[in-house]
Design an enzyme around this catalytic site. Structure first.
Site, PDB file in Angstrom:
ATOM      1  N   CYS A  95       6.521  -2.409  -3.109  1.00  0.00           N
ATOM      2  CA  CYS A  95       5.890  -2.811  -1.851  1.00  0.00           C
ATOM      3  C   CYS A  95       4.735  -3.775  -2.128  1.00  0.00           C
ATOM      4  CB  CYS A  95       5.443  -1.586  -1.062  1.00  0.00           C
ATOM      5  SG  CYS A  95       5.160  -1.923   0.694  1.00  0.00           S
ATOM      6  N   HIS A 117      10.305   2.258  -0.758  1.00  0.00           N
ATOM      7  CA  HIS A 117       9.625   3.517  -1.065  1.00  0.00           C
ATOM      8  C   HIS A 117      10.658   4.632  -1.162  1.00  0.00           C
ATOM      9  CE1 HIS A 117       5.578   1.999  -0.572  1.00  0.00           C
ATOM     10  NE2 HIS A 117       5.890   1.493   0.603  1.00  0.00           N
TER      11      HIS A 117
END
Length: 498
Positions: free
Chosen positions: A331, A431
């Protein structure tokens, strides 16, 4: 809907721990149970099946309760992003950014309505709600704007447990002081006290417990021994308390402790692997020669990238990668590994453009649109053809450079990430990637091969199966040390949400 509330004398007293255990224990009794936290401040977030954002701790509690996470379980999530500001997530959606002193004026009434409506919604599907407070319910200067503690307990007329941390000292003063600072109608709701994190011989505490029960008129439901490895931390501060040293046989994975680290729950599956040591390394430390370095998610990517650069850690990472070391970014960390990050609308702060580490052929532009969604995709490496699941939470679009023949997409959905041909430079938006057991083992086996170690079996289940066992162990632990009968007996037969 019957209601139980867990409040604490301080932060880190064990509210999340006890709430999670209660959810699993009530599920075992056959109750339809839901967790609830009216307002949470955390950087560990989860994305629901319909794309709403909520606190990861409440998602874990939902799994403990045997139900699917939904944003009504955590209607308000505050995500700190530095400079005394937080992003406000309400009912799963980002609705603005605010400073602490402005929050009460701009969001309090709206927030309480979201909380009350969420409880009403949950009452339609569940028999019991287990609510978790935040911090202390007796912060006098904050009580008028407290959306999480006794306001919720009073609204529900919840049987309330007060939990206190004895490990830090002063437990009796904490309990008595908290009770004295509650309003009389709030204090009447406290049906039991739990003492948490006790080290030593239990009998040495007996005289203190007798005094506490006589002085307060409230039973002590139990004393929970110190068990730091039973439950994951919700707050990034708790990374500081993780201890242990790697053996010579362990794979050492450095996760950089960014100032605004987010979603470090990504690494719980790695921590649960025997033979893997996860080292949360401060930026001012020397990197050394680990088996892999991971740059995690960040709430303010540019500021944390600048912290990497100013500390000298960025140069250490580039030197390490140049020597063939394995580097992964997830991310915000993925964005940092690219060429540039632009923030033309100054969404994160006053810096409009920042040079990345230049390890991935990637440019990122931060914009207003926030992407929150669950994903299922097929891997290209390592190996190809595995189905993996995860979720995205990011505010920015990344584009791969045209001249990037040495890099391949990690997944069928090419925008989710990339890896180089040597498989030592990785970056992705996904994630929860390490929750996928077969993929995690394949990635670890790449590291083990470089060390000359035998590969691990890859035909294993996903982390959620292991987490189920951990939740059962947590519930067993709570059941052994806490007598819940006074709480259960205090619940009315029917307790309708007002």
């Amino acid at each position: 809907m019957k209601a139980i509330m867990v409040v604490g004398t301080t932060s880190h007293a064990g509210k999340s721990f006890l709430t999670t255990g209660l959810c699993r224990l009530l599920r075992r009794r056959g109750d339809r149970v839901t967790p609830f936290k009216g307002q949470n401040m955390a950087l560990n977030a989860f994305v629901t099946i319909d794309g709403g954002e909520m606190g990861h701790a409440q998602a874990v509690q939902a799994w403990a309760a045997g139900t699917v996470p939904r944003v009504a379980m955590n209607p308000i999530l505050l995500k700190p992003q530095g400079d005394m500001t937080s992003q406000v997530i309400m009912l799963g959606q980002a609705v603005g950014t605010t400073r602490a002193q402005e929050y009460y004026q701009n969001y309090f009434d709206r927030g309480w309505q979201a909380i009350a409506n969420s409880l009403e919604t949950l009452a339609q599907d569940f028999d019991v709600v287990v609510c978790e407070g935040a911090g202390s319910p007796a912060e006098i200067n904050l009580k008028h704007r407290d959306l999480t503690n006794m306001r919720v307990a009073t609204h529900l007329q919840a049987a309330t447990i007060l939990i206190a941390d004895i490990d830090r000292g002063g437990v009796f003063a904490h309990v008595v002081g908290t009770l004295q600072l509650l309003e009389p109608e709030e204090r009447k709701l406290i049906k039991g006290i739990v003492i948490n994190k006790f080290r030593g011989q239990r009998s040495l505490l007996d005289s203190g417990i007798t005094w506490l029960e006589e002085y307060t008129g409230i039973p002590v439901l139990g004393v929970i021994p110190y068990g730091q490895n039973l439950f994951s931390a919700e707050d990034s501060l708790d990374i500081l308390e993780r201890s242990g040293r790697p053996s010579k046989e362990d794979i050492r994975i450095v996760v950089l402790r960014l100032p605004r680290i987010a979603n470090f729950t990504d690494f719980e599956p790695l921590e649960a692997e025997s033979g893997v040591y996860v080292d949360y390394l401060p930026l001012e430390k020397q990197l050394g020669n680990p088996d892999a370095v991971i740059i995690p998610g960040s709430k303010t990517t540019i500021a944390d990238l600048q912290a990497l650069q100013n500390s000298g850690m960025a140069q250490q990472i580039m030197d390490y990668a140049q020597a063939g070391g394995t580097v992964m970014g997830i991310c915000g960390g993925y964005q940092m590994l690219g060429q540039t990050i632009a923030d033309p609308e100054n969404i994160e702060g006053n810096v409009s453009n920042c040079q990345g580490l230049g390890l991935l052929p990637l440019t990122t532009v931060i914009n207003q649109e926030k992407i929150t969604r669950q994903c299922q995709t097929i891997t290209h490496a390592p190996p190809s053809g595995l189905t993996v699941t995860g979720y995205e939470i990011h505010q920015g679009l990344s584009r791969r450079s045209e001249h990037s023949q040495d890099f391949l997409p990690m997944f069928d959905q090419e925008e989710l990430g990339m890896v180089n041909a040597q498989q030592n430079l990785w970056g992705c938006y996904l994630h929860g990637l390490f929750d996928n057991g077969a993929w995690r083992r394949c990635w670890l086996n790449n590291l083990r091969q470089r060390r000359g170690l035998d590969p691990l079996p890859t035909s294993i289940g996903n982390y959620q199966e292991q987490r189920e066992g951990m939740l059962d162990s947590l519930a067993d632990f709570v059941e052994t040390h806490v007598n819940l009968e006074p709480i259960l007996q205090s619940l009315p037969e029917e307790n309708e949400t007002p």
